[in-house]
Scaffold this motif. Sequence first.
Motif, PDB file in Angstrom:
ATOM      1  N   ILE A 177      83.281  65.944  22.289  1.00 56.22           N
ATOM      2  CA  ILE A 177      82.088  65.113  22.107  1.00 56.22           C
ATOM      3  C   ILE A 177      81.265  65.624  20.939  1.00 56.22           C
ATOM      4  CG2 ILE A 177      79.899  64.447  23.153  1.00 56.22           C
ATOM      5  CD1 ILE A 177      81.213  64.483  25.790  1.00 56.22           C
ATOM      6  N   TYR A 178      81.159  66.954  20.853  1.00 56.50           N
ATOM      7  CA  TYR A 178      80.292  67.559  19.844  1.00 56.50           C
ATOM      8  C   TYR A 178      81.060  67.898  18.572  1.00 56.50           C
ATOM      9  CZ  TYR A 178      77.320  68.112  23.905  1.00 56.50           C
ATOM     10  OH  TYR A 178      76.563  67.875  25.011  1.00 56.50           O
ATOM     11  N   ILE A 198      83.091  82.065  27.956  1.00 63.76           N
ATOM     12  CA  ILE A 198      81.962  81.721  27.089  1.00 63.76           C
ATOM     13  C   ILE A 198      80.714  82.360  27.692  1.00 63.76           C
ATOM     14  CG2 ILE A 198      82.938  79.544  26.269  1.00 63.76           C
ATOM     15  CD1 ILE A 198      81.135  78.067  28.239  1.00 63.76           C
ATOM     16  N   GLN A 207      89.758  79.014  23.373  1.00 62.59           N
ATOM     17  CA  GLN A 207      88.678  79.829  22.821  1.00 62.59           C
ATOM     18  C   GLN A 207      88.391  79.466  21.369  1.00 62.59           C
ATOM     19  OE1 GLN A 207      86.535  82.245  24.116  1.00 62.59           O
ATOM     20  NE2 GLN A 207      87.253  81.130  25.897  1.00 62.59           N
ATOM     21  N   ALA A 212      87.663  73.143  35.203  1.00 62.31           N
ATOM     22  CA  ALA A 212      86.598  73.658  34.339  1.00 62.31           C
ATOM     23  C   ALA A 212      87.104  73.780  32.902  1.00 62.31           C
ATOM     24  CB  ALA A 212      86.115  75.021  34.850  1.00 62.31           C
ATOM     25  N   GLU A 216      81.969  69.351  36.033  1.00 57.27           N
ATOM     26  CA  GLU A 216      80.637  68.955  35.573  1.00 57.27           C
ATOM     27  C   GLU A 216      79.824  70.167  35.121  1.00 57.27           C
ATOM     28  OE1 GLU A 216      80.347  67.082  39.235  1.00 57.27           O
ATOM     29  OE2 GLU A 216      80.529  65.055  38.438  1.00 57.27           O
ATOM     30  N   THR A 224      79.491  74.033  28.427  1.00 58.10           N
ATOM     31  CA  THR A 224      80.132  73.821  27.129  1.00 58.10           C
ATOM     32  C   THR A 224      79.185  73.094  26.180  1.00 58.10           C
ATOM     33  OG1 THR A 224      82.272  73.719  28.233  1.00 58.10           O
ATOM     34  CG2 THR A 224      82.175  72.885  25.980  1.00 58.10           C
ATOM     35  N   SER A 225      78.403  72.157  26.715  1.00 59.50           N
ATOM     36  CA  SER A 225      77.457  71.433  25.852  1.00 59.50           C
ATOM     37  C   SER A 225      76.521  72.408  25.157  1.00 59.50           C
ATOM     38  CB  SER A 225      76.666  70.398  26.660  1.00 59.50           C
ATOM     39  OG  SER A 225      75.570  70.978  27.344  1.00 59.50           O
ATOM     40  N   HIS A 278      84.874  77.959  19.829  1.00 57.28           N
ATOM     41  CA  HIS A 278      84.142  78.717  18.831  1.00 57.28           C
ATOM     42  C   HIS A 278      84.258  78.082  17.452  1.00 57.28           C
ATOM     43  CE1 HIS A 278      84.323  81.573  22.184  1.00 57.28           C
ATOM     44  NE2 HIS A 278      83.141  81.933  21.730  1.00 57.28           N
ATOM     45  N   ARG A 318      72.449  64.872  28.291  1.00 57.48           N
ATOM     46  CA  ARG A 318      72.818  66.043  27.493  1.00 57.48           C
ATOM     47  C   ARG A 318      74.143  65.826  26.769  1.00 57.48           C
ATOM     48  NH1 ARG A 318      73.074  71.045  25.914  1.00 57.48           N
ATOM     49  NH2 ARG A 318      70.975  71.392  25.179  1.00 57.48           N
ATOM     50  N   LEU A 319      75.102  65.178  27.439  1.00 58.02           N
ATOM     51  CA  LEU A 319      76.407  64.956  26.818  1.00 58.02           C
ATOM     52  C   LEU A 319      76.310  63.899  25.711  1.00 58.02           C
ATOM     53  CD1 LEU A 319      78.816  65.060  29.902  1.00 58.02           C
ATOM     54  CD2 LEU A 319      78.405  66.844  28.223  1.00 58.02           C
ATOM     55  N   HIS A 320      75.183  63.240  25.629  1.00 53.53           N
ATOM     56  CA  HIS A 320      75.008  62.253  24.563  1.00 53.53           C
ATOM     57  C   HIS A 320      73.871  62.647  23.632  1.00 53.53           C
ATOM     58  CE1 HIS A 320      77.554  60.072  27.414  1.00 53.53           C
ATOM     59  NE2 HIS A 320      78.067  59.555  26.321  1.00 53.53           N
ATOM     60  N   THR A 341      84.819  68.152  26.699  1.00 53.22           N
ATOM     61  CA  THR A 341      83.416  68.188  26.272  1.00 53.22           C
ATOM     62  C   THR A 341      83.311  68.663  24.826  1.00 53.22           C
ATOM     63  OG1 THR A 341      82.756  68.652  28.548  1.00 53.22           O
ATOM     64  CG2 THR A 341      81.118  69.061  26.841  1.00 53.22           C
ATOM     65  N   LEU A 390      72.890  64.877  33.201  1.00 57.12           N
ATOM     66  CA  LEU A 390      74.076  65.426  32.535  1.00 57.12           C
ATOM     67  C   LEU A 390      74.547  64.480  31.432  1.00 57.12           C
ATOM     68  CD1 LEU A 390      76.179  67.682  32.454  1.00 57.12           C
ATOM     69  CD2 LEU A 390      77.486  66.454  34.181  1.00 57.12           C
ATOM     70  N   GLN A 391      74.535  63.187  31.718  1.00 61.58           N
ATOM     71  CA  GLN A 391      74.924  62.209  30.707  1.00 61.58           C
ATOM     72  C   GLN A 391      74.029  62.284  29.473  1.00 61.58           C
ATOM     73  OE1 GLN A 391      77.525  59.902  30.422  1.00 61.58           O
ATOM     74  NE2 GLN A 391      78.238  61.355  31.945  1.00 61.58           N
ATOM     75  N   ILE A 432      77.151  75.308  24.000  1.00 61.12           N
ATOM     76  CA  ILE A 432      77.761  76.001  22.867  1.00 61.12           C
ATOM     77  C   ILE A 432      77.513  75.232  21.582  1.00 61.12           C
ATOM     78  CG2 ILE A 432      79.957  76.688  21.842  1.00 61.12           C
ATOM     79  CD1 ILE A 432      80.990  77.225  24.551  1.00 61.12           C
ATOM     80  N   TYR A 433      77.627  73.900  21.685  1.00 56.99           N
ATOM     81  CA  TYR A 433      77.526  73.071  20.488  1.00 56.99           C
ATOM     82  C   TYR A 433      76.111  72.577  20.265  1.00 56.99           C
ATOM     83  CZ  TYR A 433      82.546  73.026  21.089  1.00 56.99           C
ATOM     84  OH  TYR A 433      83.842  73.409  21.229  1.00 56.99           O
ATOM     85  N   TYR A 434      75.382  72.474  21.347  1.00 58.83           N
ATOM     86  CA  TYR A 434      74.069  71.839  21.315  1.00 58.83           C
ATOM     87  C   TYR A 434      73.168  72.716  22.169  1.00 58.83           C
ATOM     88  CZ  TYR A 434      70.763  67.930  22.066  1.00 58.83           C
ATOM     89  OH  TYR A 434      69.656  67.118  22.131  1.00 58.83           O
ATOM     90  N   ALA A 481      87.702  70.332  31.397  1.00 53.22           N
ATOM     91  CA  ALA A 481      86.395  69.722  31.102  1.00 53.22           C
ATOM     92  C   ALA A 481      85.807  70.328  29.828  1.00 53.22           C
ATOM     93  CB  ALA A 481      85.443  69.921  32.277  1.00 53.22           C
ATOM     94  N   ALA A 484      81.110  72.946  34.019  1.00 48.35           N
ATOM     95  CA  ALA A 484      81.735  73.392  32.770  1.00 48.35           C
ATOM     96  C   ALA A 484      81.257  72.535  31.598  1.00 48.35           C
ATOM     97  CB  ALA A 484      83.257  73.333  32.885  1.00 48.35           C
ATOM     98  N   ALA A 485      81.091  71.238  31.830  1.00 47.27           N
ATOM     99  CA  ALA A 485      80.619  70.358  30.755  1.00 47.27           C
ATOM    100  C   ALA A 485      79.189  70.732  30.349  1.00 47.27           C
ATOM    101  CB  ALA A 485      80.686  68.894  31.196  1.00 47.27           C
ATOM    102  N   LEU A 545      83.196  62.955  34.444  1.00 46.75           N
ATOM    103  CA  LEU A 545      82.087  63.292  33.549  1.00 46.75           C
ATOM    104  C   LEU A 545      81.500  62.046  32.895  1.00 46.75           C
ATOM    105  CD1 LEU A 545      83.650  66.396  31.772  1.00 46.75           C
ATOM    106  CD2 LEU A 545      82.044  66.362  33.688  1.00 46.75           C
TER     107      LEU A 545
END
Lengths: 508, 508
Positions: free
Chosen positions: A137-138, B262, A99, A127, B128, B134-135, A103, B101-103, A134, B98-99, B137-139, A130, B130-131, A260
């Motif tokens: 990445i960010y 999340i 978490q 999940a 996938e 999760t993406s 965050h 977005r992950l990039h 993930t 998906l790729q 959250i950051y983006y 992943a 979850a990725a 992924l």
Amino acid sequence: MAHIETKHFLASEIDIDIGKNIVIMNEVDARELGLGPNTRVRLIKGDKTRGAFIALTKTMVPQGKILVSHDVAVDLRLGKEDTIGVKPVPVPPSFIGLQKRLHGQRLGQDEMYTLIKDVVDGILSEAEIAAFLTSQIYYELSEDELNALIKAMVEIGSKIEFEDTVYDEHSIGGVPGNSKVALIAVPTISSAGLLIPKTSSRAITSPAGTADTMEVLARVDLTPDEIKEVARKVRATLAWGGKLNLAPADDIFVNIERKLSIDPWHQMVASILAKKVAMGVDNLVVDIPVGRKAKVKDLKTADQLAGLFIRQAARLGMGIRVAITFGGQPIGRTAGPALEAMEALKAMIERRGSKSLIEKALSIAGLVIELSGKVSPGQGVEVARSIFESGKTYEKFKQIIEAQGGNPDIKHDDLPIGSHTYTIEAPIEGAVTHIDNAAITAIARAAGAPFDKGAGVYLHAKIGYRVNRGDPLMTIYSSSSVRLQEALNIATRYSPILVEGMLIKILP
Amino acid sequence: MAHIETKHFLASEIDIDIGKNIVIMNEVDARELGLGPNTRVRLIKGDKTRGAFIALTKTMVPQGKILVSHDVAVDLRLGKEDTIGVKPVPVPPSFIGLQKRLHGQRLGQDEMYTLIKDVVDGILSEAEIAAFLTSQIYYELSEDELNALIKAMVEIGSKIEFEDTVYDEHSIGGVPGNSKVALIAVPTISSAGLLIPKTSSRAITSPAGTADTMEVLARVDLTPDEIKEVARKVRATLAWGGKLNLAPADDIFVNIERKLSIDPWHQMVASILAKKVAMGVDNLVVDIPVGRKAKVKDLKTADQLAGLFIRQAARLGMGIRVAITFGGQPIGRTAGPALEAMEALKAMIERRGSKSLIEKALSIAGLVIELSGKVSPGQGVEVARSIFESGKTYEKFKQIIEAQGGNPDIKHDDLPIGSHTYTIEAPIEGAVTHIDNAAITAIARAAGAPFDKGAGVYLHAKIGYRVNRGDPLMTIYSSSSVRLQEALNIATRYSPILVEGMLIKILP
């Protein structure tokens, strides 16, 4: 939040493999424990514990009994009439750490340890893993987090210790044909008097890993005791690391990264360095191939990655050199386990071969030799070359083959290559201007590599070669005519080898 | 990349539920298809197709046959002696999206559609999905991506159409006791002559969802035809949306968001608006409770979220008002399905009740009524109040209960409340200064809510009330003494209700 009881069930193994630990339970029992399908539990037997996920059934198992998948039965040493405790885990221990990262906060050493423990114990689901990957990445791992990750990955796994100073070399990969480099570098390094118990992986996305290629010539699935024994006897191994339980979190991460199609740098650095620390490596040379279709595309990026390796190795007390190498086309002429083993063996026997292969192997070996302090900086490659040309590399390689249960007298022509072949010819006269790593890899894999050991690609020409129309460019090998056809389909769709004439374009 | 064949197998259903579609296959067959454990396949029968993941076995099923889990059998209408085609899907259609977005790239409308299609078809794994979440959250999703997401979620699912203009109200939730607000608001809105076929969810993390609470009084699992029939008859429903296949991607997303704990905003907005569009809602009031332990902590954040709702609704051609409400303590005095149903019913019968409940329900209803244009802005709440005080709200509610198969004459004292109770008393004389939403929720859920309908919490005092030492603060209800004890453990660990005296501290 409430007190959670452990309930015991008579357990047997069920022959089903779904890629994760499952426990099949009667839905009446599950309801009493408040468990739905795919909820997380901890299985407990004596002092052993494993995470698993619930599968519900009305009929497959009566109340009071459970069925567990194979890996669980092995890990918990399940015997006949044994009971297993099932404890719901609504919130995994690493929940708070995960978490925090989701965050925007950093993980401390203890939190990272708990996270990796949950990964290895099977407590975290795909999940959650992943999400962790993930997040990287960010929001890249900080160097402190990376250091904590490496230490945790080492800690939660086995270690192998050696009495002498341990040397090693490792390529981050991404270039077809690279798996054979170690077959030449390792015996050269060992011949210089250094201990190099190398373990490597099987191919994940490439046509061959070093372990796949070496397996053509000898056993690679050595136990820790066998590795120590071989290292003691010949001071080098070329073994597979997969069953040694070195940094076991890595396999789980790699599996999900692959799904992924992501490859966070910090995670890659952690994976490599953690396995080296677990093998007791004191001095390491890392190879970063750079090229348009390699993992690292340009020199600036390579420098940054090298910096990460160097700073982290320093924190681990490990000596390190990083070699940034040309990754703009395949290494040598072959890609695929048997073809690569053949090329390496032939080069060692004949003491010559493809320049890109020999130069790369001896440069890497030279850097490792320099790390020992026995030769001055810049002199290593010449020391390596004289070892190679004297035939000592081949002698040592034969010793390694024999120590790992193979036939040391095997010759390159003895190796079984795929009997179905097709040769692609140059469509015009001109020069080879480009070879596409990704296309070569896709072709070799479609042909069956690495599982079909004899499958792969042989390159008759490389960048800069002049060819006439009709000259062979590449031959595809496979043990299956169907797979050969699939490989050909890919070869015609992409242009793996580009031949360009002088005349580029004619205007109206 | 290669041509991939579909192979047919004689299929039967197996009674195992692991929370995802699986197909159990003999490992010899799997090897021929190049499939390992947990690899992705598409199952095909006639014009129907479902994603599923491979489970391997040596013994459970012979070559040529497969076993599929229940949901697959239902979705593909599997009959006896039917065959199912199994097609490997090494790369899912949404892989490229998906790729991207992950990039760090945005998804276009088609890419978002493909992604949601793969989610609903069961082609994407938890990792996938979850990725993707999760993406976010950051983006964060851009407003274009959000619009594409809403449209795709609607498109890939069922819709219900009504002939008249459709009104609705929806709370983003997060405050215990809120599920009963709709029980008063909906019949009030309907009594003003508006059509409000409300569908709502069951509790995910709260003590009760509106569907759970309404289920104490009537059936809520209506089919689409039944919803249309009830709406035609009484111009309002209080139904459960779970089996209507409205924006079915949402359930899958929610399941994984919950696992990761999340709740990306844009995803929440998409979930709410997609379901409303699928129900043909023309005009909507959204309630955003704000409070220290609510989903939205402060007014500035609430404004931002409101802006997102308003802009997206405009793009969908939906009329919208957003109500930002006080979420600093539970709504009314109760939390838990039967207790909340009781409180709402009593309020409607007696035409009075807890101020926070009545005011909130009538304010929301008033805003919906204003959206109809029948009353001037600012006048809606008074119109709603006169409906409520005249007894029309209760009359309409009885009609809804009856139309949904319940007993319209049921009284609040008839409802079955948990027989195991414990009352927590004020430890000192003073004033209630704080009630912790999260603690109240945890206590009610530990007591058994929402599954145990009679479980929950009754608050004798709320913020600002003066209490004497020994006065009752809250009573916990449960149908199980064990669960009551668990709820009490939580109540003593946290301080759900804070009573503070005048004397704060004495210095030495």
